[in-house]
Design an enzyme around this catalytic site. Sequence first.
Site, PDB file in Angstrom:
ATOM      1  CG  LEU A   1      -2.139  -1.011   1.272  1.00 50.02           C
ATOM      2  CD1 LEU A   1      -2.730  -1.181   2.653  1.00 50.02           C
ATOM      3  CD2 LEU A   1      -2.966  -0.789   0.171  1.00 50.02           C
ATOM      4  N   GLY A   2       1.935   1.348   0.652  1.00 52.95           N
ATOM      5  CA  GLY A   2       2.705   2.452   0.685  1.00 52.95           C
ATOM      6  C   GLY A   2       4.100   2.118   1.322  1.00 52.95           C
TER       7      GLY A   2
ATOM      8  CG  ASP B   1       5.209  11.074  12.167  1.00 50.26           C
ATOM      9  OD1 ASP B   1       5.303  12.433  11.793  1.00 50.26           O
ATOM     10  OD2 ASP B   1       5.469  10.016  11.575  1.00 50.26           O
TER      11      ASP B   1
END
Length: 664
Positions: free
Chosen positions: A347-348, A466
């Site tokens: 997905l990434g 984050d």
Amino acid sequence: MFFKILVELSLLAVLAYAQETNFVYNGFRLANLSLDGIAGVTSNGLLKLTNNTNQGKGHAFHPDPVRFKNSPNGSVFSFSTSFVFAIQPQYETLSAHGIVFVVAPQRGLPGSLPSQFLGVFNETNVDDPTNHVFGVELDTILSSEFQDINDNHVGIDLNGLTSANSTVAGYHADGGVFKNLTLISGKAIQVWVDYDGTEKRIDVTLAPINVQKPQTPLLSLRHDLLSIINQNMYVGFSSSTGVFPTSHYVLGWSFRVNGEAQALALSQLPKLPRIGKKEMSKALTIALPWALLFVVSMLILSVVHVIRRKRKFAEVLEDWERDYGPHRFKFKDLYIATKGFREQELLGTGGFGRVYRGILPTSKIEIAVKRVSHESRQGMKEFVAEIISVGRLRHRNIVSLLGYCRRKGELLLVYDYMPNGSLDKYLYNQPKVILNWRQRFKVIKGVSSGLLYLHEGWEQVVIHRDIKASNILLDADLNGRLGDFGLARLYDHGTDPQTTHVAGTLGYLAPEHMRTGKATRSTDVFAFGVFLLEVACGRRPIKTGDVEDAIMVDWVFSCWDGGAILEARDPKLGAEFVEEEMELVLKLGLMCSHSDPLMRPSMRQVLHYLEGDIPMLELSSIGSRLTFGHHEGFDDLAMSYPSSLYKASAHSSSVAESLLSGGR
Ligand SMILES: *[C@@H]1O[C@H](CO)[C@@H](O)[C@H](O)[C@H]1NC(C)=O
Ligand SMILES: *[C@@H]1O[C@H](CO)[C@@H](O)[C@H](O)[C@H]1NC(C)=O
Ligand SMILES: *[C@@H]1O[C@H](CO)[C@@H](O)[C@H](O)[C@H]1NC(C)=O
Ligand SMILES: *[C@@H]1O[C@H](CO)[C@@H](O)[C@H](O)[C@H]1NC(C)=O
Ligand SMILES: *[C@@H]1O[C@H](CO)[C@@H](O)[C@H](O)[C@H]1NC(C)=O
């Protein structure tokens, strides 16, 4: 006197009758035969006339002489014999000579030769009328010198090897059908030889062992044996080998003078060695090592396979982790779910690792699996504990952590699958789909409430660490959800505070966070402010290259300073936005990313502003020294990171990489 002679004569006759030979051997284990040459008796009682010796001969005789006549010039008595034989050539179809049933004046047939002489005669005495040898040959070789008819015949021999009568081996089955027999078939064949002393006729009959004696003999010869057979003769067998090794066997034998030979007890006969046993064992000696090799290599292969499989699916499970039972996934399941972490399922890739899509094998739930590599084993326990406790957080604006799996040097985190991916895809880098303002505002509000939940809504404060557009995931209804919270902790744990490298993403880091390395709610708010501007402006917080508006916060600030804050809005939206909301978001973004943490609002306040519960403060009223994080923060950044690293030309740090790749 005459009477006395008569009595004596009749006594003699009775004596003679009493001496008539009659024996039967159902196997020869206990027989007292006279053997010579290469003949022998096997341990199971087979009479083995020849073994695999070349050019050999073997004889076997009944030890005692047989009385065939009453007087040297008297007529020959009837006699009858029956035996079972088998010829086993070592090479199928290639045989050495046959077997001869012989009636001869001496045991051992002295001077005889092997091969075509069948161990009965030699070239000088063959066909000599003084031989006094009667024989029935079972011949398996065509010897043209003796006018043999073929290589599979039966013949009646009188003093020589040129048969007085011969025929193809076989038998007349019931109904008169003639059936061939192959003498060298290796199978047991029964033979009957009958001499009728009245009719002066010799009958030879053959049959397979399981067939009764046929009515019609195979071979007959009318001949008076008077001149051939002496009063006392020896009966036995002769056999010889030539070039091709062959074994000649006799399994059983019966003989009788003046009467029919007793029937053999066929079931009691010794068993023949299995045909082709030699070949089989030869094949075995060749095949066995290969078979063994094969088995051993298969074993090794399967062991290697098991070990590799074990290693492939090996996990690290320590005692303390057993408490997290239900949260712990099996690596194998994750491996299957993601089809072996296939590229197609990727997905990434982000700063923390690669994310794969998957479907759990049993429950069929769609999941996202994040593979986080970690070197520090220190603090892993605390970290996992935290991840799991945080994993218990449930809010509609945070991505649920379903569980984890730990391997050597690797942590796998399993999340709910978010079908619409991360928010940044919809904001910049020539997005295929652009979120309209209504959708963006919904995402902003969602993320705010998610972050408020983390900060205040739970028994302990959870710092996300984050926040950025690429960490906001969109669910099926395009609700913004916070993902990846707490992960940055992994990089904080166990690191020396002196050399701390600050986890998070450049451009989102509050200045005091960079200085102290300490993440607080306030540092989260700073990053949230940058995120707000990101969504409103539709651009990255820092543009690379030497462009004037490189730093987003600076630029928004300058727009505000120039009295036209709406100039900063995402041009891709066109006129499709709500002015008040846009202004609110931009101003709130600037406020949250204030360099002074004390000047930043709390998430609760942020939510109030967004909901319009309380009016937004004017920025100028926040303080006379309105300074924003960007300046100070960026100077700090330049100080704390060597410039080469900041430009990411020489060094590849995850932070610098995040910067250049746009995070995640
Ligand atoms: C055959 O038999 C003879 C005599 O018994 C023996 O000396 C010889 O070794 C045997 N040969 C084979 C091949 O068995
Ligand atoms: C075997 O036969 C021979 C010759 O007739 C005889 O001398 C010998 O005693 C016999 N042996 C046995 C064990 O019957
Ligand atoms: C047997 O026959 C031969 C001739 O065929 C003769 O010479 C001999 O005398 C005869 N012997 C007896 C005992 O009859
Ligand atoms: C042939 O056999 C006879 C006995 O049957 C013997 O006297 C003679 O010497 C043998 N001849 C040869 C050439 O071996
Ligand atoms: C038997 O064998 C002979 C000679 O090999 C052959 O001519 C004949 O056709 C065979 N008969 C049968 C029924 O196989």
